[in-house]
Design a protein around this motif. Structure first.
Motif, short mmCIF file in Angstrom:
data_model
loop_
_atom_site.label_atom_id
_atom_site.label_comp_id
_atom_site.label_asym_id
_atom_site.label_seq_id
_atom_site.Cartn_x
_atom_site.Cartn_y
_atom_site.Cartn_z
N VAL A 325 -33.37 11.74 -16.54
CA VAL A 325 -33.74 10.91 -17.69
C VAL A 325 -33.29 9.47 -17.42
O VAL A 325 -33.26 9.04 -16.27
CB VAL A 325 -33.14 11.48 -18.99
CG1 VAL A 325 -33.85 12.77 -19.38
CG2 VAL A 325 -31.65 11.73 -18.87
N GLY A 326 -32.93 8.71 -18.46
CA GLY A 326 -32.49 7.34 -18.26
C GLY A 326 -31.00 7.24 -17.98
O GLY A 326 -30.33 8.24 -17.72
N ALA A 327 -30.48 6.02 -18.07
CA ALA A 327 -29.07 5.79 -17.77
C ALA A 327 -28.21 6.09 -18.99
O ALA A 327 -28.51 5.67 -20.10
CB ALA A 327 -28.87 4.33 -17.34
N ASN A 328 -27.13 6.85 -18.75
CA ASN A 328 -26.15 7.20 -19.77
C ASN A 328 -26.78 7.98 -20.95
O ASN A 328 -26.65 7.58 -22.10
CB ASN A 328 -25.46 5.95 -20.30
CG ASN A 328 -24.11 6.26 -20.95
OD1 ASN A 328 -23.31 7.00 -20.40
ND2 ASN A 328 -23.88 5.69 -22.11
N PRO A 329 -27.40 9.12 -20.67
CA PRO A 329 -27.95 9.93 -21.76
C PRO A 329 -26.84 10.51 -22.62
O PRO A 329 -25.79 10.89 -22.11
CB PRO A 329 -28.73 11.03 -21.02
CG PRO A 329 -28.01 11.17 -19.71
CD PRO A 329 -27.57 9.76 -19.36
N HIS A 330 -27.09 10.61 -23.91
CA HIS A 330 -26.07 11.14 -24.82
C HIS A 330 -26.69 11.97 -25.92
O HIS A 330 -26.64 13.19 -25.90
CB HIS A 330 -25.23 10.01 -25.39
CG HIS A 330 -24.00 10.49 -26.11
ND1 HIS A 330 -23.25 9.70 -26.94
CD2 HIS A 330 -23.39 11.70 -26.12
CE1 HIS A 330 -22.22 10.39 -27.41
NE2 HIS A 330 -22.29 11.61 -26.95
N GLY A 331 -27.30 11.32 -26.94
CA GLY A 331 -27.83 12.04 -28.07
C GLY A 331 -29.02 12.91 -27.70
O GLY A 331 -29.81 12.57 -26.82
#
Length: 336
Positions: A325-331
């Motif tokens: 996915v993208g940079a720094n995935p979280h939620g």
């Protein structure tokens, strides 16, 4: 085909050759009947916020691929939640301190909303009529209408409220408070705190067992999980682990609890019957949030420093895929 009488007084079936187009049509229809259970099953959509990219990765769970990237989702998108009908999603922007509104049908940003001075997380009630936003700054739960246009009530809780989950009937909300290290039990009808459960410190992730008899609380720095009796609001077991705990999620069958261990880059799997660790599952760097998919029977885990989402088979407790996915995935959130 047709039936006709025989000389012996019985009946026989006479089959005549039909036109080729009819044979082709019948053949195609038979193929459709055979494959219908698989082709007509609806694939789920998983939204993943990418904090450093300012985007949302839209994942098709059937193909396990990113099918779209929604751009311009604030400066640092974090937690995300869908409305009950799945038509909209709301994302907390950790930098601008606003909620980003997403049209989930067109998959694009359509606006921003102010909700408190330091919104951190949000959750919709089971009936979809209200949205609970936790505000770190004022240690409050802000209760809005479903479109977040009207503030209906505020409830004081512990400091740095982090997660909110609801009982199935929506009458009780549980709010974890990180720095006071406890859980506020909220009566959603009276809109007041019924009880406060000391969980052991740095309370974060919350999860209810399928029968709702037990609440599980991830206690970060103490490196434990608290098992709480939901009738008495008393801790009935404390499960020690080998690292700082963050998110917790009970499997759909209720037999196991998944806990993210961010420093060890693992998911701990706990037997809910025996309250003990049974296995750990290696992840990417800094595994964070966990979402259970009861249809696919898998768990999704965001790996913040690897830019991936892990897919874990709940039957074997093994990683069966990794989605970039993208940079720094979280939620993360599954679209209803």
């Amino acid at each position: 085909w047709s039936t006709e009488p025989t000389h012996q007084g019985g009946w026989r079936v006479r089959v005549r050759k039909g036109p080729k187009w009819l044979l082709l049509l019948v053949s195609l229809w038979a193929i459709v009947l055979l494959i219908t259970p698989w082709t007509l099953a609806e694939a789920a959509t998983l939204y993943v916020t990418n904090g450093h990219s300012g985007t949302i990765s839209v994942i098709d769970t059937a193909s396990r691929k990113v099918v779209k990237t929604i751009p311009n989702v604030g400066a640092r998108p974090n937690r995300v939640a869908f409305t009950r009908d799945g038509q909209r999603a709301y994302v907390v922007d950790d930098e601008a301190l606003v909620l980003i509104v997403i049209d989930a049908v067109r998959q694009e940003v359509i606006g921003t909303i102010r909700a408190g001075r330091r919104p951190y997380n949000l959750a919709f009630t089971p009936d979809g009529k209200s949205c609970y936003v936790v505000d770190w700054w004022d240690s409050e739960v802000l209760i809005f209408d479903a479109e977040l246009k009207r503030l209906e009530a505020t409830i004081k809780v512990g400091t740095w409220p982090a997660h909110t989950i609801f009982s199935r009937n929506g009458r009780i909300a549980y709010v974890s408070n990180e720095t006071t290290g406890d859980v506020s039990v909220v009566d959603t009808e009276a809109q007041k705190v019924l009880a406060t459960i000391p969980s052991g410190g740095y309370a974060m992730g919350l999860s209810l067992s399928p029968d709702e008899k037990h609440l599980y609380v991830g206690n970060g720095e103490p490196r434990t999980v608290s098992k709480v009796d939901t009738k008495t609001h008393q801790i009935v077991a404390t499960i020690p682990l080998m690292d700082v705990t963050h998110d917790v999620a009970v499997t759909p069958d209720g037999k196991h609890l998944y806990v993210s261990l961010r420093n060890l880059n693992k998911i701990a799997v706990i037997s809910t019957a025996e309250d003990r660790l049974v296995v750990t599952i290696p992840q990417g760097r800094k595994p964070d949030l966990i979402v259970m998919d009861p249809v696919e029977n898998v768990a999704y885990v965001t790996n913040r420093h690897s830019g991936t989402v892990s897919v874990i088979d709940l039957r074997t407790h093994t990683v069966t895929g990794k989605i970039a996915v993208g940079a720094n995935p979280h939620g993360m959130a599954l679209q209803p």
